[in-house]
Design an enzyme around this catalytic site. Structure first.
Site, mmCIF file in Angstrom:
data_model
loop_
_atom_site.group_PDB
_atom_site.id
_atom_site.type_symbol
_atom_site.label_atom_id
_atom_site.label_comp_id
_atom_site.label_asym_id
_atom_site.label_seq_id
_atom_site.Cartn_x
_atom_site.Cartn_y
_atom_site.Cartn_z
ATOM 1 N N SER A 328 -8.047 8.045 -38.987
ATOM 2 C CA SER A 328 -9.069 7.203 -38.378
ATOM 3 C C SER A 328 -10.230 7.981 -37.788
ATOM 4 C CB SER A 328 -8.438 6.360 -37.280
ATOM 5 O OG SER A 328 -7.390 5.602 -37.827
ATOM 6 N N ASP A 367 -3.255 -3.361 -41.556
ATOM 7 C CA ASP A 367 -3.867 -2.754 -40.371
ATOM 8 C C ASP A 367 -2.739 -2.163 -39.552
ATOM 9 O OD1 ASP A 367 -6.728 -3.108 -38.816
ATOM 10 O OD2 ASP A 367 -5.025 -2.769 -37.452
ATOM 11 N N HIS A 373 -6.969 -7.568 -35.394
ATOM 12 C CA HIS A 373 -7.906 -7.450 -34.278
ATOM 13 C C HIS A 373 -8.768 -8.697 -34.128
ATOM 14 C CE1 HIS A 373 -6.995 -3.180 -33.681
ATOM 15 N NE2 HIS A 373 -6.898 -3.136 -35.017
ATOM 16 N N CYS A 386 -9.916 -0.424 -35.918
ATOM 17 C CA CYS A 386 -9.496 -1.495 -36.823
ATOM 18 C C CYS A 386 -9.580 -1.017 -38.271
ATOM 19 C CB CYS A 386 -10.398 -2.719 -36.615
ATOM 20 S SG CYS A 386 -10.094 -3.997 -37.842
#
Lengths: 633, 381
Positions: A328, A367, A373, A386
């Site tokens: 991420s 996710d 989210h 997210c």
């Protein structure tokens, strides 16, 4: 035998005649022989005097190289990372030994000589010439030197040599960055300037020691010495002094480095801290570390096996060569790409149900948050990390846009740091896949690239430098380990210059500010993934957490059953910079199998930033005066 | 008539002598020989100080030896030639017995049996033979009119050959050659026919291969091979000769100066205080120094020859001549070997080399020469 007088008298006269005649002949012969002798002497001493004088000089005068003193390595606080200490080596010149077995036996009674020592000695015997000293024992202590010195007269061919040998006073600290020296091997010997290295036994193998070998080594000196027939030096006739190697001041801050290493503890991983204003590398950590001192005197094969075959791979510089999926932590860059390429507006919202699906594809891309989210814009997508938002964005961008935009941050290219052996990571593209895998690009691969998984690989160093670029709105520099190079003769320091890399172009500053704000929210947002570290912060951190999936275990790795669970855990990542308003330090960290970036990686980064920012970060590098080998600040 | 004249002249000469020389004559000391020996010994001490790396200890020991040798010389000088003549067969007989004893029960020293341990001191019988052989041969030949007849010649040859072979068997090639030559010199001076001389030389040349194959030891063969080409084994048996020629050659005309010889002081030159001391001398004092050294030797040898020529009976004449020529052989062989024109045979440079027994023998020989010179008038009167 009776003689009468008459006979005797007569004989006497005759005998005298004979005798005198014979003496005359003898005299002539003697004169002839003397002339022979004199002509021989005249031939030697007058006719050929020059020839024999040359031979006599060659006999007694030989040229011996003097090794230069290797340059020292300091950190930015003036703390010694690599120095030279006197060490004593026991050497044997085979040519002068009458009975080698006896000599070895005798020595074995005086000092300890291990099987390893003997093995190495015998190996070296084949390589060296008979009149060269072959080391038998390194690092004799004072007591051993005394014991052997007393007996040297009974041990022809045995010498004790004092020389300077490399020592790393900080031990394991920053061992990957500093590197180590070790014996010159045959391959290196072929490449080296034989003359300059004629007295040198060790050479930098990795790290700074390797990269800056030419500067650290210096220039060999020579002395004409008078020796006796045994080759022992009796008198030095004249000498050309060696030129010491240059001292190096690193940008590295050993205090920061130490905090990072301590904080990582038993975890494997890597951390790189860079000053985004000039590319100075403030810390370069790769865990686990090793003791570089082991290599200086020839590491035992047992120790080397232990280090080289350990599944933890302590000799591997993860910061420079470890290629990890960024996970991420890539999201701010992808987000910025979307904004700058005008394929996205910062207020665009997307509903995240916890999964994502491609058209005509059954597969659900999940996710990390099962329930999703819900309504998510870019800032929230970065703050809360997210995945679904970035699946969608990646698809919008397409792999070509993504790879070319990320390339501007250095993805898939070496940063050009002044350390050898850097790897380039992998910035996947359609083109790359076709060439290397001979396969077309699949849309699913675009999705997972958007969250830093799949083919994409980055070294911690690349990640740190990319973070530096985003923190400084597109400005970034070639990372630099060395701050300055000091001449030992006059203590003068030549500072290395900051080398700017090509700026990442800015379309709209607001786009950058949006992403930076989102990164600040990662720490300060209510749902920020790194909100755990903000308590009592005396400055502002912005950053991004990452959690990279581990797809498998290397085939050759041997793990115990209970360890497998640990090894299948995700890598925890965090990239960050601080202070937010005017960044002075950028840190990228990966904790192998650490779990979540927010909980496992971010707190370590905070400790590192605390150490650096709360202790006068703009302090000048401390340099030393060098006077006759004395080091004074 | 001739001899009466000469004795009368000597008598007058005696009267003209100063009181100092008269004193010397009373103690049977020949001044020119004495001066030559003192000069040589002094030069020896000077070069030994350098060759021995300034070792006072070594000088002290050499000095003590010289002192003893001088006493031996003076003692021997008091013995009348006629007494010596009486002793000749006894000395020779005892010498032969001791040589046999050495071979049977001699101690092993330096790979060769040369020493006889007499309890108090170790004795080298071959040293005794250096004197005994010429005296014995001279005594035997002087018994009959000269030139010697065939029977006597054969007997005299046996007298020379037996000790030579016994010593060669030890093995000590250098000494055995010296002893053989001292005997042969007596034969030559006694008037050995030229025909015989050339025949023997021819026979020896012809039998050289037999000599080479059967009589020489391996190390002796090796020495000769090395002498012919020292470079074949520069670090082995050729090392001595290569290093010593370098030492001599590098000395040049003026030498490197006392104590400045690099070849010797840096340990390149082996046996530098004993057999190879000449190389140290030439390296440090150069060609000119060497000329001076040779001049002193020539002076001593000339004096020896004068003594021989002036000697008044055949025995004295033969002994003096033989001893003087042997002394020359010593000098020639040593310098020849050190400078590389002769193979290496272990012979010291007389009165210069550090070492004991041979020095005493040489001085004893000088004692005999002095005795012959200073006892002349008595024979004449």
């Amino acid at each position: 035998m009776a003689f009468n007088n008459h006979q005797t008298l007569k004989d006497h006269f005759h005998e005298t005649q004979i005798f005198n005649q014979r003496i005359l002949v003898a005299g002539i012969v003697m004169v002839f022989l003397l002339i022979l002798l004199l002509s021989r002497l005249a031939y030697l001493q007058i006719t050929n005097q020059k020839h024999y004088a040359t031979l006599s000089d060659n006999n007694r005068v030989s040229i011996r190289p003097i090794p230069p003193t290797r340059g020292l390595i300091f950190d930015r606080n003036g703390i010694l990372l690599a120095q030279n200490l006197p060490s004593f080596t026991l050497e044997i010149v085979i040519e002068h030994v009458d009975d080698l077995d006896k000599t070895l036996e005798h020595l074995g009674k005086l000092i300890s000589i291990s099987k390893e020592d003997l093995k190495r000695f015998n190996k070296n015997r084949r390589k060296k010439r008979r009149f060269e000293g072959i080391p038998l024992r390194y690092r004799l202590n004072d007591e051993e030197v005394a014991i052997v010195s007393v007996q040297l007269n009974d041990l022809p061919g045995v010498n004790i040599n004092a020389q300077l040998s490399r020592h790393y006073p900080q031990g394991k600290l920053a061992s990957h960055a500093v590197g180590y020296v070790s014996r010159i091997n045959e391959r290196e010997l072929r490449k080296l300037n034989a003359s300059n290295y004629s007295a040198t036994t060790h050479i930098g193998k990795v790290g700074i020691e390797r990269t800056y070998e030419d500067l650290l080594h210096g220039q060999v000196g020579f002395q004409h010495v008078e020796t006796n027939a045994q080759g022992r030096i009796l008198r030095v006739l004249d000498r050309t002094l060696p030129v010491s190697g240059k001292n190096l001041y690193l940008n590295l801050d050993s205090k920061v480095q130490a905090i990072a290493e301590q904080s990582l503890g038993d975890n494997n991983g890597a951390l790189v801290a860079i000053n985004p204003r000039n590319g100075a590398v403030l810390a370069m950590v790769s865990m686990p570390v090793y003791d570089p001192n082991l290599f200086v005197h020839g590491i035992s094969s047992k120790n080397y096996k232990l280090l080289s075959t350990s599944p933890e791979r302590p000799l591997f510089n993860r910061a420079l060569r470890g290629q990890y999926p960024p996970g991420s932590t890539i999201k701010p860059f992808i987000g910025l790409a979307g904004l700058e390429l005008k394929l996205l507006q910062s207020h665009d919202e997307l509903n995240c149900p916890g999964w994502y699906m491609l058209k005509n594809d059954e597969r659900r891309y999940r996710d990390w948050k099962k329930r999703g989210h819900k309504k998510t814009d870019l800032i929230k997508a970065i703050t809360e990390s997210c995945d679904v938002y970035f699946y969608d964005l990646a698809l919008t961008l397409g792999i070509d846009n993504m790879s070319s935009y990320l390339a501007q941050f250095g993805l898939g290219q070496k940063t050009g740091i002044d350390l050898r052996g850097e790897l380039a990571g992998l910035n996947p593209s359609r083109e790359w896949k076709r060439r290397n895998r001979n396969l077309p690009w699949f849309p699913g691969e675009t999705l997972i690239t958007g969250i830093g998984q799949g083919f994409m690989l980055m070294t911690p160093l690349q990640l740190a430098n990319a973070t530096a670029a985003i923190s400084k709105m597109g400005e970034h520099f070639k990372p630099r380990m060395v701050y300055g190079i000091q001449d030992q003769q006059n203590s003068q320091i030549v500072e290395t210059k900051a080398e700017p890399l090509k700026n990442v172009p800015i379309n709209d500053e607001n786009n950058w500010l949006t992403v930076l704000t989102a990164m600040k929210n990662v720490v300060y947002g209510v749902h920020g993934t790194a909100r755990g570290i903000r308590r009592n912060l005396k400055y502002t951190i912005a950053g991004k957490t990452g959690t990279a999936q581990v797809f498998g275990i290397a085939q050759d790795a041997e793990y115990k059953k209970e360890e497998i669970a640990k090894k299948l855990q995700d890598h925890a990542l965090f990239i960050g910079f601080a202070p937010y308003e005017n960044p002075r330090i950028v840190v990228a960290l990966i904790v192998e199998n650490g779990g979540h970036g927010g909980s496992a990686a971010a707190p370590i980064v905070r400790k590192v930033m605390d150490q650096y920012l709360l202790n006068n970060p703009d302090k000048k590098v401390v340099t030393m005066e060098i006077n006759n080998g004395e080091v004074t600040p | 008539m001739n001899w009466q004249n000469s004795s009368a002249m000597n008598f007058r000469e005696e009267n003209r002598l100063s009181s100092g020389r008269r004193l010397l004559y009373r103690f049977h000391i020949d001044l020119p020989l004495w001066i030559g020996i003192i000069l040589l010994s002094a030069m020896g001490m000077v070069v030994l100080y350098s060759a021995g790396d300034k070792s006072i200890d070594l000088l002290n020991r050499q000095f003590v030896r010289l002192f003893i040798a001088f006493i031996v010389m003076i003692a021997v000088a008091q013995i009348k030639p006629s007494t010596l003549k009486h002793w000749a067969p006894w000395m020779f007989g005892v010498g032969i017995l001791m040589l046999v004893a050495v071979l049977v029960l001699g101690e092993v020293g330096k790979g060769a049996q040369r020493w006889l341990n007499l309890g108090i001191f170790r004795f080298q019988p071959s040293e005794l033979m250096k004197i005994a052989v010429p005296i014995m041969t001279a005594w035997y030949l002087a018994e009959a009119p000269l030139p010697p007849r065939r029977g006597r010649l054969i007997m005299a040859t046996i007298i020379v050959i037996v000790p030579t072979l016994l010593i060669a068997k030890q093995p000590d090639l250098g000494t055995s050659l010296l002893i053989a030559s001292s005997g042969i010199f007596v034969l030559l001076l006694a008037g050995l026919g030229w025909k015989i001389i050339f025949t023997v030389i021819g026979l020896m040349t012809a039998s050289a291969p037999i000599f080479w194959n059967y009589l020489l030891h391996d190390y002796q063969r090796q020495r000769i091979l090395t002498f012919l080409n020292p470079e074949t084994d520069p670090l082995g048996s050729g090392y001595h000769i290569i290093q010593s020629t370098i030492a001599i050659g590098s000395g040049g005309l003026y030498g490197k100066g006392w104590l400045n010889g690099t070849q010797s002081h840096l340990d390149f030159l082996p046996e530098r205080s004993t057999d190879f001391v000449f190389a140290v001398f030439s390296e440090e004092f150069g060609f000119l120094g060497t000329l001076l050294l040779l001049a002193v030797y020539i002076a001593i040898i000339s004096r020896g020859i004068i003594i021989a020529v002036n000697a008044q009976d055949t025995f004295s004449r033969l002994v003096a001549g033989s001893l003087t020529l042997t002394f020359f052989v010593y000098v020639f062989v040593n310098i020849g070997m050190v400078s590389g024109i002769l193979p290496v045979v272990g012979l010291p440079l007389p009165l210069i080399s550090y070492g004991g027994t041979s020095m005493v023998t040489i001085m004893a020989a000088f004692g005999i020469l002095m005795s012959i010179q200073t006892n002349r008038k008595l024979v004449g009167a």
